[in-house]
Design a protein around this motif. Structure first.
Motif, PDB file in Angstrom:
ATOM      1  N   ASP A   1      -8.563   1.670   3.557  1.00  0.00           N
ATOM      2  CA  ASP A   1      -8.672   2.623   4.551  1.00  0.00           C
ATOM      3  C   ASP A   1      -7.465   3.637   4.493  1.00  0.00           C
ATOM      4  O   ASP A   1      -7.501   4.863   5.100  1.00  0.00           O
ATOM      5  CB  ASP A   1      -8.697   2.060   6.054  1.00  0.00           C
ATOM      6  N   GLY A   2      -6.367   3.409   3.719  1.00  0.00           N
ATOM      7  CA  GLY A   2      -5.168   4.274   3.851  1.00  0.00           C
ATOM      8  C   GLY A   2      -4.317   4.541   4.900  1.00  0.00           C
ATOM      9  O   GLY A   2      -3.469   4.824   4.927  1.00  0.00           O
ATOM     10  N   VAL A   3      -4.672   3.539   6.239  1.00  0.00           N
ATOM     11  CA  VAL A   3      -3.900   3.872   7.277  1.00  0.00           C
ATOM     12  C   VAL A   3      -3.495   2.309   7.767  1.00  0.00           C
ATOM     13  O   VAL A   3      -2.684   2.322   8.690  1.00  0.00           O
ATOM     14  CB  VAL A   3      -4.727   4.407   8.359  1.00  0.00           C
ATOM     15  N   CYS A   4      -3.661   1.285   7.323  1.00  0.00           N
ATOM     16  CA  CYS A   4      -3.465   0.125   7.719  1.00  0.00           C
ATOM     17  C   CYS A   4      -1.864  -0.177   7.082  1.00  0.00           C
ATOM     18  O   CYS A   4      -1.187   0.351   6.518  1.00  0.00           O
ATOM     19  CB  CYS A   4      -4.290  -1.131   7.177  1.00  0.00           C
TER      20      CYS A   4
ATOM     21  N   CYS B   1      -1.794  -0.548   3.333  1.00  0.00           N
ATOM     22  CA  CYS B   1      -1.861   0.534   2.642  1.00  0.00           C
ATOM     23  C   CYS B   1      -0.911   1.554   2.711  1.00  0.00           C
ATOM     24  O   CYS B   1      -0.303   1.948   1.623  1.00  0.00           O
ATOM     25  CB  CYS B   1      -3.235   1.428   3.329  1.00  0.00           C
TER      26      CYS B   1
ATOM     27  N   CYS C   1      -5.657  -3.893   1.592  1.00  0.00           N
ATOM     28  CA  CYS C   1      -6.091  -3.504   2.828  1.00  0.00           C
ATOM     29  C   CYS C   1      -6.727  -4.323   3.905  1.00  0.00           C
ATOM     30  O   CYS C   1      -7.557  -5.091   3.504  1.00  0.00           O
ATOM     31  CB  CYS C   1      -6.914  -2.168   2.807  1.00  0.00           C
ATOM     32  N   ARG C   2      -6.311  -4.292   5.310  1.00  0.00           N
ATOM     33  CA  ARG C   2      -7.042  -5.074   6.290  1.00  0.00           C
ATOM     34  C   ARG C   2      -8.366  -4.503   6.380  1.00  0.00           C
ATOM     35  O   ARG C   2      -9.490  -5.214   7.044  1.00  0.00           O
ATOM     36  CB  ARG C   2      -6.076  -4.737   7.508  1.00  0.00           C
TER      37      ARG C   2
HETATM   38 ZN   LIG Z   1      -5.747  -0.240   4.396  1.00  0.00          ZN
END
Ligand SMILES: [Zn+2]
Length: 345
Positions: free
Chosen positions: A90-93, A96, A104-105
Protein backbone atom coordinates in the motif's frame (compact mmCIF):
# COMPACT_ATOMS: atom_id res chain seq x y z
CA UNK A 1 -12.50 -13.26 -20.70
CA UNK A 2 -10.41 -16.43 -20.73
CA UNK A 3 -8.38 -17.12 -17.60
CA UNK A 4 -6.36 -19.88 -15.93
CA UNK A 5 -8.35 -21.00 -12.90
CA UNK A 6 -7.39 -23.43 -10.15
CA UNK A 7 -10.70 -25.30 -9.98
CA UNK A 8 -9.40 -27.67 -7.31
CA UNK A 9 -5.95 -28.92 -6.30
CA UNK A 10 -4.40 -30.62 -9.32
CA UNK A 11 -7.11 -29.29 -11.64
CA UNK A 12 -6.04 -26.23 -13.64
CA UNK A 13 -8.45 -25.19 -16.40
CA UNK A 14 -8.73 -22.32 -18.85
CA UNK A 15 -12.26 -21.01 -18.32
CA UNK A 16 -14.44 -18.10 -19.37
CA UNK A 17 -14.90 -15.85 -16.33
CA UNK A 18 -16.33 -12.33 -15.88
CA UNK A 19 -14.04 -9.49 -16.98
CA UNK A 20 -12.44 -7.67 -14.04
CA UNK A 21 -13.73 -4.18 -13.30
CA UNK A 22 -12.41 -1.12 -11.52
CA UNK A 23 -13.42 -1.61 -7.86
CA UNK A 24 -11.39 1.16 -6.24
CA UNK A 25 -10.36 4.58 -7.62
CA UNK A 26 -6.71 3.50 -7.44
CA UNK A 27 -7.23 0.43 -9.67
CA UNK A 28 -6.15 -0.11 -13.24
CA UNK A 29 -7.19 -2.83 -15.67
CA UNK A 30 -4.35 -4.35 -17.67
CA UNK A 31 -4.77 -6.34 -20.88
CA UNK A 32 -2.17 -9.07 -20.39
CA UNK A 33 0.32 -9.78 -23.17
CA UNK A 34 2.56 -12.36 -21.48
CA UNK A 35 2.29 -14.16 -18.17
CA UNK A 36 4.57 -16.78 -16.63
CA UNK A 37 4.03 -19.81 -14.43
CA UNK A 38 6.03 -19.60 -11.18
CA UNK A 39 7.19 -22.34 -8.82
CA UNK A 40 5.02 -20.70 -6.15
CA UNK A 41 1.95 -21.52 -8.31
CA UNK A 42 2.68 -25.20 -7.73
CA UNK A 43 1.90 -24.99 -4.01
CA UNK A 44 -1.83 -24.31 -4.46
CA UNK A 45 -1.72 -26.66 -7.47
CA UNK A 46 -0.73 -29.42 -5.02
CA UNK A 47 -3.18 -28.27 -2.34
CA UNK A 48 -0.31 -27.20 -0.07
CA UNK A 49 -1.53 -23.64 0.54
CA UNK A 50 -3.83 -23.65 3.58
CA UNK A 51 -7.00 -21.69 2.95
CA UNK A 52 -6.48 -21.32 -0.81
CA UNK A 53 -9.76 -20.30 -2.41
CA UNK A 54 -10.56 -22.60 -5.33
CA UNK A 55 -11.66 -20.59 -8.35
CA UNK A 56 -8.84 -18.03 -8.03
CA UNK A 57 -7.30 -16.91 -11.33
CA UNK A 58 -3.62 -17.86 -11.06
CA UNK A 59 -0.49 -15.92 -11.94
CA UNK A 60 1.63 -13.18 -10.39
CA UNK A 61 4.13 -12.57 -13.21
CA UNK A 62 2.61 -10.58 -16.07
CA UNK A 63 3.23 -7.81 -18.57
CA UNK A 64 0.50 -6.01 -20.45
CA UNK A 65 -1.08 -2.79 -21.57
CA UNK A 66 -3.18 -0.50 -19.40
CA UNK A 67 -6.73 -0.31 -20.79
CA UNK A 68 -8.60 1.43 -17.96
CA UNK A 69 -7.74 3.46 -14.87
CA UNK A 70 -9.69 4.53 -11.79
CA UNK A 71 -10.30 8.20 -11.04
CA UNK A 72 -7.50 8.35 -8.43
CA UNK A 73 -4.81 6.87 -10.72
CA UNK A 74 -2.38 9.66 -11.46
CA UNK A 75 0.96 8.39 -12.78
CA UNK A 76 -0.16 5.42 -14.89
CA UNK A 77 -1.94 6.10 -18.16
CA UNK A 78 -4.07 4.12 -20.57
CA UNK A 79 -1.97 2.68 -23.40
CA UNK A 80 1.22 2.26 -21.39
CA UNK A 81 3.01 -1.09 -21.39
CA UNK A 82 3.62 -2.16 -17.81
CA UNK A 83 4.82 -4.91 -15.49
CA UNK A 84 3.34 -5.36 -12.00
CA UNK A 85 5.01 -6.33 -8.74
CA UNK A 86 4.01 -9.90 -7.85
CA UNK A 87 2.96 -8.72 -4.38
CA UNK A 88 0.98 -5.52 -3.96
CA UNK A 89 1.84 -3.12 -1.14
CA UNK A 90 0.00 0.00 0.00
CA UNK A 91 2.95 2.38 0.42
CA UNK A 92 1.46 3.91 3.56
CA UNK A 93 1.83 1.34 6.36
CA UNK A 94 4.67 1.27 8.91
CA UNK A 95 6.58 -1.35 6.94
CA UNK A 96 6.23 0.41 3.59
CA UNK A 97 7.26 3.76 5.08
CA UNK A 98 10.43 2.10 6.38
CA UNK A 99 11.28 0.51 3.03
CA UNK A 100 9.95 -3.00 3.63
CA UNK A 101 7.10 -3.36 1.13
CA UNK A 102 7.38 -7.18 1.08
CA UNK A 103 6.09 -7.08 4.68
CA UNK A 104 3.34 -4.53 3.96
CA UNK A 105 0.41 -4.82 6.35
CA UNK A 106 -1.91 -4.63 3.36
CA UNK A 107 0.03 -6.98 1.10
CA UNK A 108 -1.49 -9.50 -1.22
CA UNK A 109 -0.10 -11.71 -3.97
CA UNK A 110 -1.74 -11.87 -7.39
CA UNK A 111 -3.31 -15.27 -7.98
CA UNK A 112 -3.03 -16.39 -4.38
CA UNK A 113 -5.34 -16.62 -1.44
CA UNK A 114 -5.26 -18.19 1.97
CA UNK A 115 -1.85 -16.84 2.96
CA UNK A 116 -2.98 -13.46 1.64
CA UNK A 117 -6.41 -11.96 0.85
CA UNK A 118 -7.73 -13.11 -2.51
CA UNK A 119 -6.50 -11.18 -5.52
CA UNK A 120 -7.08 -12.69 -8.96
CA UNK A 121 -3.94 -13.13 -11.02
CA UNK A 122 -2.58 -12.36 -14.44
CA UNK A 123 -2.72 -15.68 -16.28
CA UNK A 124 -5.71 -14.22 -18.06
CA UNK A 125 -6.66 -11.82 -20.81
CA UNK A 126 -7.34 -9.05 -18.29
CA UNK A 127 -6.33 -8.38 -14.69
CA UNK A 128 -7.35 -5.81 -12.09
CA UNK A 129 -4.33 -4.11 -10.51
CA UNK A 130 -4.95 -2.32 -7.20
CA UNK A 131 -2.82 0.71 -6.19
CA UNK A 132 -1.78 0.91 -9.83
CA UNK A 133 0.43 3.99 -9.46
CA UNK A 134 2.63 2.04 -7.06
CA UNK A 135 2.35 -1.53 -8.34
CA UNK A 136 2.94 -0.91 -12.06
CA UNK A 137 6.27 -0.07 -13.68
CA UNK A 138 6.12 1.55 -17.12
CA UNK A 139 8.27 -0.16 -19.77
CA UNK A 140 9.84 1.22 -22.91
CA UNK A 141 10.72 -0.50 -26.19
CA UNK A 142 14.23 -1.43 -25.01
CA UNK A 143 12.88 -4.42 -23.10
CA UNK A 144 10.74 -7.23 -24.51
CA UNK A 145 7.55 -8.51 -22.88
CA UNK A 146 9.25 -11.82 -22.20
CA UNK A 147 12.22 -10.20 -20.45
CA UNK A 148 10.04 -7.79 -18.48
CA UNK A 149 7.96 -10.66 -17.07
CA UNK A 150 11.02 -11.56 -14.98
CA UNK A 151 10.89 -8.19 -13.18
CA UNK A 152 7.62 -9.13 -11.48
CA UNK A 153 9.14 -11.75 -9.22
CA UNK A 154 11.87 -14.22 -10.12
CA UNK A 155 14.69 -11.80 -10.99
CA UNK A 156 14.23 -9.52 -7.94
CA UNK A 157 13.79 -12.62 -5.78
CA UNK A 158 16.99 -14.29 -7.03
CA UNK A 159 18.84 -11.03 -6.56
CA UNK A 160 17.19 -10.48 -3.18
CA UNK A 161 18.56 -13.78 -1.91
CA UNK A 162 22.11 -12.54 -2.50
CA UNK A 163 21.41 -9.06 -1.18
CA UNK A 164 19.87 -10.30 2.08
CA UNK A 165 22.87 -12.60 2.58
CA UNK A 166 25.23 -9.63 2.34
CA UNK A 167 27.05 -11.27 -0.57
CA UNK A 168 30.29 -9.41 -1.29
CA UNK A 169 32.94 -9.40 -3.97
CA UNK A 170 34.98 -12.61 -4.01
CA UNK A 171 32.55 -14.76 -2.03
CA UNK A 172 32.00 -18.42 -2.80
CA UNK A 173 28.27 -18.75 -3.44
CA UNK A 174 26.30 -21.98 -3.68
CA UNK A 175 22.82 -22.04 -5.20
CA UNK A 176 20.79 -25.10 -4.15
CA UNK A 177 17.96 -25.60 -6.63
CA UNK A 178 18.23 -24.37 -10.23
CA UNK A 179 14.65 -23.56 -11.06
CA UNK A 180 14.01 -20.08 -12.45
CA UNK A 181 14.69 -18.24 -9.17
CA UNK A 182 17.86 -20.23 -8.52
CA UNK A 183 19.07 -19.52 -12.05
CA UNK A 184 18.39 -15.79 -11.56
CA UNK A 185 20.51 -15.98 -8.40
CA UNK A 186 23.26 -17.73 -10.40
CA UNK A 187 23.11 -14.99 -13.03
CA UNK A 188 23.40 -12.21 -10.44
CA UNK A 189 26.03 -14.04 -8.36
CA UNK A 190 28.26 -14.36 -11.45
CA UNK A 191 28.73 -10.56 -11.22
CA UNK A 192 30.14 -10.77 -7.68
CA UNK A 193 31.41 -14.14 -6.61
CA UNK A 194 34.79 -15.79 -7.20
CA UNK A 195 33.03 -19.14 -7.56
CA UNK A 196 29.36 -19.94 -8.10
CA UNK A 197 28.33 -23.56 -7.54
CA UNK A 198 24.90 -24.60 -8.79
CA UNK A 199 23.31 -27.72 -7.29
CA UNK A 200 20.39 -29.54 -8.88
CA UNK A 201 19.20 -33.09 -9.50
CA UNK A 202 18.05 -32.32 -13.08
CA UNK A 203 20.83 -32.45 -15.74
CA UNK A 204 19.09 -29.88 -18.01
CA UNK A 205 18.98 -27.36 -15.17
CA UNK A 206 22.64 -27.98 -14.39
CA UNK A 207 23.44 -27.36 -18.08
CA UNK A 208 21.62 -24.02 -17.95
CA UNK A 209 23.54 -23.02 -14.81
CA UNK A 210 26.79 -23.89 -16.58
CA UNK A 211 25.78 -21.76 -19.56
CA UNK A 212 25.39 -18.88 -17.11
CA UNK A 213 28.92 -19.49 -15.86
CA UNK A 214 28.43 -21.58 -12.73
CA UNK A 215 30.07 -24.88 -11.81
CA UNK A 216 27.14 -27.27 -11.73
CA UNK A 217 26.98 -30.40 -9.63
CA UNK A 218 24.44 -32.96 -8.44
CA UNK A 219 23.44 -32.87 -4.74
CA UNK A 220 25.59 -35.95 -4.07
CA UNK A 221 28.72 -34.25 -5.40
CA UNK A 222 28.14 -30.79 -3.90
CA UNK A 223 29.89 -31.24 -0.57
CA UNK A 224 33.14 -32.45 -2.15
CA UNK A 225 33.17 -29.60 -4.68
CA UNK A 226 32.52 -26.92 -2.04
CA UNK A 227 35.25 -28.41 0.17
CA UNK A 228 37.66 -28.42 -2.76
CA UNK A 229 36.98 -24.77 -3.65
CA UNK A 230 37.06 -23.49 -0.05
CA UNK A 231 39.84 -25.56 1.47
CA UNK A 232 37.21 -27.38 3.52
CA UNK A 233 35.73 -24.19 5.03
CA UNK A 234 32.35 -24.22 3.35
CA UNK A 235 30.62 -21.56 1.25
CA UNK A 236 30.28 -17.93 2.34
CA UNK A 237 26.69 -17.80 1.10
CA UNK A 238 24.30 -20.62 0.29
CA UNK A 239 21.05 -19.71 -1.46
CA UNK A 240 18.30 -22.27 -0.89
CA UNK A 241 16.07 -21.93 -3.95
CA UNK A 242 14.68 -25.46 -4.00
CA UNK A 243 11.88 -24.82 -1.52
CA UNK A 244 12.15 -28.30 -0.04
CA UNK A 245 13.14 -29.52 3.45
CA UNK A 246 15.91 -31.55 1.81
CA UNK A 247 17.22 -28.46 0.03
CA UNK A 248 17.31 -26.51 3.29
CA UNK A 249 19.14 -29.31 5.10
CA UNK A 250 21.67 -29.48 2.31
CA UNK A 251 22.16 -25.69 2.34
CA UNK A 252 22.82 -25.72 6.09
CA UNK A 253 25.45 -28.41 5.53
CA UNK A 254 27.33 -26.50 2.80
CA UNK A 255 27.74 -23.12 4.53
CA UNK A 256 30.91 -22.14 6.39
CA UNK A 257 31.05 -21.10 10.04
CA UNK A 258 29.55 -17.57 10.38
CA UNK A 259 28.18 -17.97 6.86
CA UNK A 260 24.67 -17.17 5.69
CA UNK A 261 21.98 -19.47 4.34
CA UNK A 262 19.53 -17.35 2.36
CA UNK A 263 16.21 -19.04 1.64
CA UNK A 264 14.09 -18.00 -1.33
CA UNK A 265 12.35 -21.31 -1.88
CA UNK A 266 8.78 -21.14 -0.58
CA UNK A 267 8.34 -23.15 2.61
CA UNK A 268 5.10 -24.12 4.29
CA UNK A 269 6.21 -27.11 6.42
CA UNK A 270 5.67 -26.27 10.12
CA UNK A 271 7.70 -29.13 11.59
CA UNK A 272 11.10 -28.78 9.92
CA UNK A 273 13.74 -30.23 12.30
CA UNK A 274 16.15 -27.29 12.51
CA UNK A 275 19.46 -28.40 14.06
CA UNK A 276 19.93 -25.40 16.35
CA UNK A 277 22.94 -27.00 18.04
CA UNK A 278 24.76 -27.13 14.70
CA UNK A 279 23.70 -23.58 13.89
CA UNK A 280 24.85 -22.28 17.28
CA UNK A 281 28.17 -24.07 17.19
CA UNK A 282 28.89 -22.72 13.68
CA UNK A 283 27.20 -19.31 14.20
CA UNK A 284 25.15 -19.73 11.05
CA UNK A 285 22.70 -17.03 9.97
CA UNK A 286 19.48 -18.16 8.35
CA UNK A 287 17.45 -15.55 6.46
CA UNK A 288 14.26 -15.88 4.44
CA UNK A 289 13.43 -13.63 1.52
CA UNK A 290 10.23 -13.11 -0.45
CA UNK A 291 11.91 -10.73 -2.90
CA UNK A 292 11.45 -6.99 -3.26
CA UNK A 293 10.50 -6.15 -6.85
CA UNK A 294 9.22 -2.74 -5.78
CA UNK A 295 12.66 -1.53 -4.63
CA UNK A 296 14.91 -3.54 -6.97
CA UNK A 297 13.11 -3.75 -10.34
CA UNK A 298 14.19 -0.38 -11.76
CA UNK A 299 17.90 -1.16 -11.34
CA UNK A 300 17.44 -4.71 -12.63
CA UNK A 301 15.60 -3.26 -15.64
CA UNK A 302 18.59 -1.00 -16.33
CA UNK A 303 20.91 -4.03 -16.24
CA UNK A 304 18.63 -5.82 -18.73
CA UNK A 305 18.45 -2.78 -21.01
CA UNK A 306 22.24 -2.54 -21.05
CA UNK A 307 22.65 -6.22 -21.88
CA UNK A 308 24.25 -7.18 -18.55
CA UNK A 309 21.44 -9.56 -17.59
CA UNK A 310 19.28 -11.60 -19.96
CA UNK A 311 16.78 -13.62 -17.92
CA UNK A 312 15.03 -15.01 -21.02
CA UNK A 313 17.72 -17.67 -21.40
CA UNK A 314 15.79 -19.77 -18.85
CA UNK A 315 12.52 -19.75 -20.84
CA UNK A 316 12.03 -23.31 -22.06
CA UNK A 317 8.41 -23.18 -23.25
CA UNK A 318 6.28 -20.51 -24.88
CA UNK A 319 2.63 -21.43 -25.35
CA UNK A 320 -0.78 -19.80 -25.76
CA UNK A 321 -2.98 -19.16 -22.72
CA UNK A 322 -5.36 -21.92 -23.85
CA UNK A 323 -2.57 -24.49 -23.34
CA UNK A 324 -1.92 -23.46 -19.73
CA UNK A 325 -2.95 -26.82 -18.23
CA UNK A 326 -0.28 -28.54 -20.32
CA UNK A 327 2.18 -25.87 -19.22
CA UNK A 328 1.47 -26.59 -15.56
CA UNK A 329 1.93 -30.33 -16.13
CA UNK A 330 5.28 -29.78 -17.89
CA UNK A 331 6.53 -27.41 -15.20
CA UNK A 332 5.34 -29.63 -12.37
CA UNK A 333 7.12 -32.66 -13.84
CA UNK A 334 10.31 -30.56 -14.24
CA UNK A 335 10.20 -31.03 -17.98
CA UNK A 336 9.99 -27.26 -18.33
CA UNK A 337 12.33 -24.73 -16.69
CA UNK A 338 10.14 -21.68 -17.30
CA UNK A 339 6.80 -21.51 -19.07
CA UNK A 340 5.63 -18.20 -20.54
CA UNK A 341 2.01 -17.93 -21.69
CA UNK A 342 1.01 -15.69 -24.58
CA UNK A 343 -2.23 -14.11 -23.37
CA UNK A 344 -2.91 -11.82 -26.34
CA UNK A 345 -5.61 -13.92 -27.99
ZN1 LIG B 1 2.35 -1.21 3.35
Amino acid sequence: MRAVVLVAPGDVQVLTVPDPEIMDPGDAIVRVRQSAICGADLFPFHGLTPGFENGTVLGHEFVGEVVATGTAVDRIQIGQRVVATSTISDGVCDHCLRGRPSQCRGRSLFGYSGVYPRLDGGQAELVRVPIADRVLLVLDDAVSDEAAVFLADVLPTGYGALKRAGTTLGDVVVIVGCGPVGLMAVMCAMRLAVNVIAVDTVPERRNLAERLGARAVSPEGSSALVDELTNGLGADVVVEAAGTPGGLTQALGLVRGRGVVSVVGAHFEPDYPLDNGHMFEREISLVFTIGDPFNDRARLLDLMRNGVLDPTVVVSHRMPLEKAAAGYALFDSRNATKVVLDCSL
